[in-house]
Design a protein around this motif. Structure first.
Motif, PDB file in Angstrom:
ATOM      1  N   GLU A   1      -5.534  -2.114  -5.453  1.00 28.69           N
ATOM      2  CA  GLU A   1      -6.599  -1.499  -5.874  1.00 28.69           C
ATOM      3  C   GLU A   1      -7.974  -2.313  -5.612  1.00 28.69           C
ATOM      4  O   GLU A   1      -9.097  -1.743  -5.198  1.00 28.69           O
ATOM      5  N   ASN A   2      -7.799  -3.793  -5.971  1.00 35.78           N
ATOM      6  CA  ASN A   2      -8.964  -4.483  -5.710  1.00 35.78           C
ATOM      7  C   ASN A   2      -9.096  -5.320  -4.514  1.00 35.78           C
ATOM      8  O   ASN A   2      -9.868  -6.165  -4.189  1.00 35.78           O
ATOM      9  N   LYS A   3      -8.151  -5.127  -3.516  1.00 34.06           N
ATOM     10  CA  LYS A   3      -7.816  -5.521  -2.198  1.00 34.06           C
ATOM     11  C   LYS A   3      -7.858  -7.071  -2.101  1.00 34.06           C
ATOM     12  O   LYS A   3      -8.686  -7.738  -1.563  1.00 34.06           O
TER      13      LYS A   3
ATOM     14  N   LEU B   1      11.847   1.281  -5.098  1.00 33.45           N
ATOM     15  CA  LEU B   1      10.944   0.222  -5.021  1.00 33.45           C
ATOM     16  C   LEU B   1       9.690   0.693  -5.793  1.00 33.45           C
ATOM     17  O   LEU B   1       9.188   1.857  -5.544  1.00 33.45           O
ATOM     18  N   GLU B   2       9.169  -0.188  -6.807  1.00 29.35           N
ATOM     19  CA  GLU B   2       7.936   0.304  -7.719  1.00 29.35           C
ATOM     20  C   GLU B   2       7.122  -1.052  -7.557  1.00 29.35           C
ATOM     21  O   GLU B   2       7.596  -2.098  -7.692  1.00 29.35           O
ATOM     22  N   LEU B   3       5.794  -1.043  -7.744  1.00 30.89           N
ATOM     23  CA  LEU B   3       4.861  -2.048  -7.826  1.00 30.89           C
ATOM     24  C   LEU B   3       4.710  -2.535  -9.356  1.00 30.89           C
ATOM     25  O   LEU B   3       4.977  -1.695 -10.355  1.00 30.89           O
ATOM     26  N   THR B   4       4.753  -3.769  -9.615  1.00 30.93           N
ATOM     27  CA  THR B   4       4.362  -4.201 -10.942  1.00 30.93           C
ATOM     28  C   THR B   4       2.802  -3.932 -11.187  1.00 30.93           C
ATOM     29  O   THR B   4       2.239  -3.658 -10.365  1.00 30.93           O
ATOM     30  N   GLY B   5       2.628  -3.939 -12.405  1.00 31.16           N
ATOM     31  CA  GLY B   5       1.188  -3.841 -12.683  1.00 31.16           C
ATOM     32  C   GLY B   5       0.080  -4.623 -12.187  1.00 31.16           C
ATOM     33  O   GLY B   5      -0.943  -4.532 -11.609  1.00 31.16           O
ATOM     34  N   GLU B   6       0.708  -6.190 -12.094  1.00 31.13           N
ATOM     35  CA  GLU B   6      -0.207  -7.041 -11.264  1.00 31.13           C
ATOM     36  C   GLU B   6      -0.411  -6.513  -9.641  1.00 31.13           C
ATOM     37  O   GLU B   6      -1.355  -6.696  -9.311  1.00 31.13           O
ATOM     38  N   ALA B   7       0.591  -5.968  -9.121  1.00 30.06           N
ATOM     39  CA  ALA B   7       0.396  -5.637  -7.861  1.00 30.06           C
ATOM     40  C   ALA B   7      -0.420  -4.420  -7.615  1.00 30.06           C
ATOM     41  O   ALA B   7      -0.924  -4.396  -6.596  1.00 30.06           O
ATOM     42  N   GLU B   8      -0.204  -3.576  -8.622  1.00 28.99           N
ATOM     43  CA  GLU B   8      -1.060  -2.456  -8.541  1.00 28.99           C
ATOM     44  C   GLU B   8      -2.525  -2.778  -8.502  1.00 28.99           C
ATOM     45  O   GLU B   8      -3.592  -2.205  -7.781  1.00 28.99           O
TER      46      GLU B   8
ATOM     47  N   ARG C   1       0.735  -1.193  -0.035  1.00 27.65           N
ATOM     48  CA  ARG C   1       0.069  -0.093  -0.072  1.00 27.65           C
ATOM     49  C   ARG C   1       1.030   1.320  -0.024  1.00 27.65           C
ATOM     50  O   ARG C   1       0.705   2.083  -0.760  1.00 27.65           O
ATOM     51  N   VAL C   2       2.039   1.173   0.929  1.00 31.53           N
ATOM     52  CA  VAL C   2       2.749   2.467   0.854  1.00 31.53           C
ATOM     53  C   VAL C   2       3.382   2.815  -0.470  1.00 31.53           C
ATOM     54  O   VAL C   2       3.450   3.691  -0.999  1.00 31.53           O
ATOM     55  N   VAL C   3       3.958   1.616  -0.946  1.00 32.28           N
ATOM     56  CA  VAL C   3       4.794   1.718  -2.434  1.00 32.28           C
ATOM     57  C   VAL C   3       3.751   2.376  -3.514  1.00 32.28           C
ATOM     58  O   VAL C   3       4.027   3.138  -4.247  1.00 32.28           O
ATOM     59  N   TYR C   4       2.215   1.820  -3.136  1.00 33.68           N
ATOM     60  CA  TYR C   4       1.505   2.034  -4.028  1.00 33.68           C
ATOM     61  C   TYR C   4       1.157   3.757  -4.198  1.00 33.68           C
ATOM     62  O   TYR C   4       0.873   4.487  -5.158  1.00 33.68           O
ATOM     63  N   ILE C   5       0.949   4.019  -2.701  1.00 31.11           N
ATOM     64  CA  ILE C   5       0.368   5.537  -2.664  1.00 31.11           C
ATOM     65  C   ILE C   5       1.739   6.320  -3.096  1.00 31.11           C
ATOM     66  O   ILE C   5       1.701   7.554  -3.866  1.00 31.11           O
ATOM     67  N   GLU C   6       3.126   6.018  -2.812  1.00 33.09           N
ATOM     68  CA  GLU C   6       4.153   6.817  -3.323  1.00 33.09           C
ATOM     69  C   GLU C   6       4.357   6.797  -4.740  1.00 33.09           C
ATOM     70  O   GLU C   6       5.090   7.875  -5.384  1.00 33.09           O
ATOM     71  N   GLY C   7       4.119   5.680  -5.249  1.00 29.72           N
ATOM     72  CA  GLY C   7       4.296   5.560  -6.898  1.00 29.72           C
ATOM     73  C   GLY C   7       5.822   4.922  -6.711  1.00 29.72           C
ATOM     74  O   GLY C   7       6.321   3.958  -7.575  1.00 29.72           O
ATOM     75  N   SER C   8       6.741   5.488  -6.195  1.00 23.62           N
ATOM     76  CA  SER C   8       8.224   4.876  -6.309  1.00 23.62           C
ATOM     77  C   SER C   8       8.901   5.692  -5.006  1.00 23.62           C
ATOM     78  O   SER C   8       8.597   6.886  -4.563  1.00 23.62           O
ATOM     79  N   ILE C   9       9.692   4.678  -4.346  1.00 16.67           N
ATOM     80  CA  ILE C   9      10.230   5.275  -2.933  1.00 16.67           C
ATOM     81  C   ILE C   9      11.579   4.147  -2.593  1.00 16.67           C
ATOM     82  O   ILE C   9      11.823   3.339  -3.065  1.00 16.67           O
TER      83      ILE C   9
END
Length: 714
Positions: A577-579, A566-573, A507-515
């Motif tokens: 999003e869908n919990k 760190l960045e999320l992959t498309g699958e992780a996003e 969730r944190v990486v998703y919110i930050e986009g990249s950290i």
């Protein structure tokens, strides 16, 4: 022995003579091969046409042919400079079996044999002449070679010429001063392990700025690399389990110490034919073990890094490292001994934070703080002073003093004659020393970064060596690309708490986009877990292809500082999003982990004074080395030092390059009787024993006999 007359003609004259067809003809008729391996033809053609070549290809890729075939094509003698006597002997024997006329000159041969080889060279009776680099120091020898220049010069293991190489040898450094006498003969510099910075240094040191650069073939498609973090006490047992499956043998297990090699071999022996191999064994026993392994009678050899150079056993299925290697270069060379037959092979590297501490200790010992070198340099002037006087004046531990003086001499800050009289050298020695010290630290950081990385292992290795023609694709075989195929790693389902923090991390990486990874740890995880636990979560998500780790850098105070984002992959996003639950998608590494680096560093932090104490307390076979000499050994010390001086004058090097005072003291106290006794002395290895063992043992034998007469007058 000429196939077609190229000789020493110019490149322009030979361009239309050397064709792919003519080189194939030599390959078929003289070497018995039906076709070139990948990348060999371009290198052979360049050398045959008279161009300088830098050839960087992995172990087992067929580098030797790339100077042997052009040498035959050029119709004359190829001079091969090689740093390893055993490798030299093997190559000469192999060439002679193929019907070529090959000879060698090195310290293991007597003077009469060497003179006979020189006469054959001058009479044009040799296709190949192999020499050790120190031979070029012998007065008159380079001039003898220049009387009938070779048609090609091959510098084997060329990384040894570079301060930045993992196996630097000062004797190689002087090639730059000796080889011009033999030019414009083309030079082929060959090595299996040279990073871009080492490649540039090789070119500079050999003065071949326009050399064709053949740098490729580092990707080993059939080797699956895996890395596992294990405490040292669990590694031998895990290796034993891995090798129980007969399909994973023959195997080479690399051990960090002689003791570990012997312990592992003893554990393996009841289950499959195994043996230890290390520098503390007498030469005939090492030769026996090596021969039995090559013949297939020993299935697992447990060795220190003393084993492997020049070994060509095609069917090695597994390489196991029982500790973190000292460099990526050394590691790559060692795993390259697996799967040379092209069939699937695996390399398993076991490590922990404790390995880093060991490497740091050796670094502190071998690369003293520059202040110690500056203190010694300040004592020097234009006059010569004995090493003993300087040791006393500098109030330095004799053992540390030897290391400091050697480093100062290597980098030009001190001039040392064979009698070990020291005077001031050049002013600008600090920069190269600091650069080499920094580079050695970077090598340790690189190998630590490799084991900690969550990128494709093979792609990381290929990029490290700067392969010019690689595809850039992931390998699909390593522990990162195919985690379920691992032999050494044990995984488990995440606990309830771990699952909570895995989801929080996403969730944190998703919110930050990249950290930045470090920033994420400090702001969200540092108060609830150690860095190792945090890293295990990162690794788990990366293995599940939910997290990407990207390299980044920034400049601070003129220095480039690297870090990871760190960045999320498309699958992780989509999962965030869908919990969607991830409990069935992610597994945690269950291999035992040591205490975190943060805690360990606090526990082991000490003052500079404590470091000096650690440096002084070296041990040999479990007993601290003592420098006190009894009356019976004083005469032997004098004899050994006189003998050492004679050898040093012949080689034109300081006496400590032959044997240090500390080693001489140990010889005089222990009075070794056989090779095995010599090898048990810290600071004496197989090469020293092969060169000087007979003479040293003879002096010890005389001293021992005299002592017996003194204490037994009847």
């Amino acid at each position: 022995m000429s196939t077609f007359g190229i000789g020493n003609t110019t490149t322009a004259q030979t361009a239309d003579i050397v064709t792919n067809e003519s080189l194939h003809d030599i390959l078929n008729r003289r070497f018995g091969f039906s076709d070139f391996r990948p990348f060999q033809l371009d290198a052979c053609r360049a050398a045959a046409e008279g161009r300088d070549v830098l050839l960087v290809m992995p172990t087992g890729a067929g580098k030797s042919l790339c100077y042997q075939l052009p040498g035959i094509a050029r119709s004359g003698t190829t001079l091969v400079v090689s740093p390893l006597i055993a490798l030299m002997e093997d190559q000469v024997a192999a060439l002679n079996r193929r019907g070529f006329r090959a000879e060698r000159i090195h310290s293991g041969r007597d003077r009469e044999s060497s003179r006979w080889v020189c006469h054959r060279y001058l009479r044009k009776e040799l296709d190949f002449l192999f020499i050790a680099p120190e031979r070029l120091r012998v007065p008159g020898f380079p001039e003898m070679l220049a009387k009938r220049k070779p048609v090609l010069i091959a510098v084997d293991e060329a990384h040894c010429i570079s301060h930045w190489g993992h196996d630097f040898r000062p004797d190689y450094r002087m090639l730059k001063d000796r080889l011009p006498l033999l030019r414009p003969t083309p030079i082929v510099a060959l090595t299996a392990t040279a990073t871009p910075v080492v490649q540039r240094d090789i070119i500079e040191q050999l003065d071949i700025p326009n050399a064709d650069r053949c740098i490729h073939g580092f990707r080993r498609h059939n080797i699956a690399v895996e890395v596992v973090e294990l405490k040292p006490g669990h590694r031998i047992e895990r290796a034993c389990e891995i090798l129980e499956d007969s399909s994973r043998r023959p195997a080479i297990v690399y051990a960090p110490t002689r003791k570990t090699a012997e312990q592992a071999a003893e554990m393996f022996q009841p289950k499959y034919p195994s043996a230890a191999y290390h520098a503390g064994m007498i030469s005939r026993e090492r030769d026996r073990v090596q021969s039995e392994f090559l013949a297939g009678n020993i299935e697992v050899i447990v060795a220190t890094i003393a084993f492997g150079m020049g070994i060509d056993k095609p069917d090695v299925r597994t390489i196991v490292h029982l500790a973190l290697p000292g460099s990526v270069e050394g590691y790559y060379q060692e795993i390259g001994r697996a799967g040379r037959d092209g069939k699937p092979a695996r390399a398993v590297l076991m490590h922990s934070y404790a390995d880093n501490r060991t490497h740091e200790f050796f670094f502190e010992r071998d690369y003293p703080d520059i202040q110690l070198l500056e203190n010694l340099y300040a004592l020097l002037d234009g006059t010569k002073r004995s090493k003993t006087q300087l040791t006393q004046a500098g109030q330095m531990d004799p053992e540390i003093f030897d290391t400091v003086l050697e480093k100062l001499w290597i980098h030009g800050g001190a001039v040392v004659d064979p009698e070990e009289n020291v005077s001031k050298g050049k002013v600008a020695w600090q920069v190269p020393y600091l650069e080499q010290r920094r580079f050695k630290l970077e090598q340790l950081a690189d190998v630590t970064g490799f084991v900690r990385s969550i990128r494709c292992r093979m792609l990381s290795l290929v990029e490290y060596f700067g392969d010019l023609k690689d595809s850039g694709e992931t390998c699909g075989r390593c522990d990162v690309c195919a985690p379920k195929s691992c032999l050494s790693r044990i995984t488990r389902r995440p606990s309830k708490d771990e699952l909570h923090w895995l989801e929080h991390l996403l969730r944190v990486v998703y919110i930050e986009g990249s950290i930045a990874k470090g920033k994420l740890f400090r702001q969200d995880f540092e108060k609830v877990m150690g860095r190792n636990e945090f890293e295990s979560l990162i690794e788990a998500l990366a293995r599940a292809k939910l997290l990407e780790i990207r390299s980044a850098s920034f400049v601070k105070e003129g220095q480039e500082i690297s870090y990871e984002r760190l960045e999320l992959t498309g699958e992780a996003e989509g999962i965030v999003e869908n919990k969607i639950e991830i409990v069935d998608r992610v597994d945690i590494d269950a291999s035992d982990r040591v205490v975190s680096a943060k805690k360990s560093s606090k526990k082991n932090t000490g003052t500079g004074k404590n470091k000096s104490v650690r440096l002084r307390k070296r041990k040999t076979r479990g007993t601290e080395t003592t420098m006190g000499l009894g009356p019976k050994s004083e005469d032997l010390v004098d004899k050994l030092k006189a003998w050492r001086l004679r050898i040093a004058k012949t080689r034109r090097v300081p006496a400590f390059r032959i044997l240090t005072d500390r080693v001489i003291a140990q010889i005089a106290e222990s009075l070794p009787r056989v090779e095995e006794d010599l090898l048990s002395i810290s600071g004496i290895g197989p090469t020293t024993v092969k060169k000087y063992g007979v003479e040293i043992l003879e002096m010890c034998s005389c001293e021992s006999a005299q002592h017996y007469v003194k204490v037994n007058p009847d």
